[in-house]
Design a protein around this motif. Structure first.
Motif, short mmCIF file in Angstrom:
data_model
loop_
_atom_site.label_atom_id
_atom_site.label_comp_id
_atom_site.label_asym_id
_atom_site.label_seq_id
_atom_site.Cartn_x
_atom_site.Cartn_y
_atom_site.Cartn_z
N VAL A 1 -0.68 4.50 -4.06
CA VAL A 1 -1.50 3.30 -4.78
C VAL A 1 -2.69 3.52 -4.94
O VAL A 1 -3.32 2.92 -5.88
N ILE B 1 1.03 -1.37 -0.16
CA ILE B 1 -0.13 -0.03 0.06
C ILE B 1 0.74 1.04 -0.12
O ILE B 1 0.36 2.29 -0.33
N MET B 2 2.26 1.24 0.43
CA MET B 2 2.98 2.21 0.59
C MET B 2 4.18 2.15 -0.09
O MET B 2 5.22 1.51 -0.03
N MET B 3 4.12 2.90 -1.50
CA MET B 3 5.53 2.68 -2.37
C MET B 3 5.81 4.08 -3.08
O MET B 3 4.83 4.87 -3.18
N VAL C 1 1.49 -0.18 6.93
CA VAL C 1 0.72 0.53 7.38
C VAL C 1 -0.37 0.20 8.00
O VAL C 1 -1.06 -0.96 7.96
N ARG C 2 -0.58 0.82 9.47
CA ARG C 2 -1.97 0.29 10.23
C ARG C 2 -2.95 0.94 9.87
O ARG C 2 -3.04 1.96 9.92
N VAL C 3 -4.24 -0.12 9.64
CA VAL C 3 -5.42 0.89 9.25
C VAL C 3 -6.33 0.18 10.41
O VAL C 3 -6.38 -1.03 11.09
N SER C 4 -7.47 1.23 10.58
CA SER C 4 -8.53 0.61 11.54
C SER C 4 -9.34 -0.64 10.79
O SER C 4 -9.33 -0.54 9.60
N GLU D 1 -11.59 0.95 8.30
CA GLU D 1 -11.19 1.12 7.03
C GLU D 1 -10.77 0.13 6.34
O GLU D 1 -11.14 0.03 5.07
N TYR E 1 -4.05 -6.10 -0.89
CA TYR E 1 -3.12 -5.24 -0.25
C TYR E 1 -2.32 -5.89 0.64
O TYR E 1 -2.81 -6.67 1.55
#
Lengths: 116, 178
Positions: A61, A54-56, A79-82, A85, A75
């Motif tokens: 993205v 998700i992070m590039m 990264v931490r998502v709730s 989310e 994905y």
């Protein structure tokens, strides 16, 4: 099997590991190191499924994913998502969300589940 | 395992880097947030969405009523803006945008800025650009009443050594705590 799966991650070690495991499962694997490269390969190589960090670097993205049609996307993310989310992502078409560090078996199960 | 007393550590200075192994990162970041929960804090997050931090703080009974979040993650995958009075979304990887927003934060007179984390900037930017950005940020902070706390996971040793020279203090958390 022989379906093509695209793994997109800027970290080469992750791509190598995921490639090794998925090839052992009988899939053909192609790689991308950025979201922009993933979009190009999604259009040219016609993968059946995409596993994407998700992070590039480069274009976010989320912008790229909007342009990829009819290919399930899993994905992978440090990264931490709730939980909310994650639910929203799935409602918006993301097949699955796997947090790093991940259990490779979880990834394989998810790939098998979401391949069309 | 003794806790870091962040308020005491930064009392006489304006900027600090906390270097930590990945295994200590969750504990240290929650510990600092808890200690600063009564202060006006701007929390710049590059590895957790605002909503996940909010959930994490709630789960750990950290009442961060006076925290304002700059979320450099959520725009990667969502268009929906969270609570605008508590959070601002910025483009992931945009040092220019981040710099502009932090300038506004510094004018607003927050007690602390927490930058979580320097290590995550390297996903998007070259080391030289990250270093320049950090040095600029530290220098701007010196001109205000705000104190800057930066987190860094112990990778990219060469860059972290340079950043440690730029700030007032560098604290290293060992694997078993300090």
């Amino acid at each position: 099997m022989n379906e093509t799966i695209l793994i997109a991650d800027d970290i080469a070690d992750i791509r190598t590991t995921v490639r090794a495991v998925l090839e052992k499962e009988g899939y053909r694997v192609i790689e991308a190191a950025t979201a922009d490269e993933a979009l190009k390969k999604a259009r040219t190589a016609n993968p059946k499924l995409i596993v994407m960090d998700i992070m590039m670097p480069g274009t976010p993205v989320g912008e790229i994913v909007k342009q990829i049609k009819n290919i399930p996307i899993i994905y992978l993310s440090a990264v931490r998502v709730s939980d909310t989310e994650k639910k929203e992502l799935k409602q918006n078409g993301i097949a699955d969300f796997i947090e790093k560090p991940f259990d490779i078996r979880e990834l394989v199960q998810s790939v098998k589940k979401h391949l069309p | 395992m003794t806790s870091l007393n962040i308020i005491k550590e930064i009392e006489e200075i304006t900027s600090i880097v906390i270097l930590m192994p990945g295994v200590q990162y969750p504990r240290v970041t929650l510990d600092v947030a808890r200690q600063l929960s009564g202060e006006r804090v701007c929390y710049v997050t590059l590895n957790k969405t605002f909503r996940s931090i909010d959930a994490l703080f709630s789960k750990n009974n950290i009442r961060a009523r006076n925290f304002f979040f700059i979320d450099a993650i959520s725009k990667s995958f969502t268009e929906s803006a969270p609570e605008e009075n508590r959070c601002q979304l910025i483009t992931p990887g945009s040092l220019t945008e981040m710099s502009l927003v932090i300038n506004e934060v510094l004018k607003a007179g927050f007690d602390y800025i927490i930058f979580d984390s320097v290590t995550n900037l390297l996903v998007y930017q070259k080391q030289t650009d990250v270093l320049r950005f950090i040095i600029d940020l530290v220098n701007k902070t010196k001109q205000t009443q705000t104190k800057m706390i930066m987190y860094a996971v112990q990778e990219e040793e060469a860059l972290l050594r340079k950043i440690c020279v730029a700030v007032d203090k560098c604290i290293t958390i060992e694997g078993t705590g300090i």
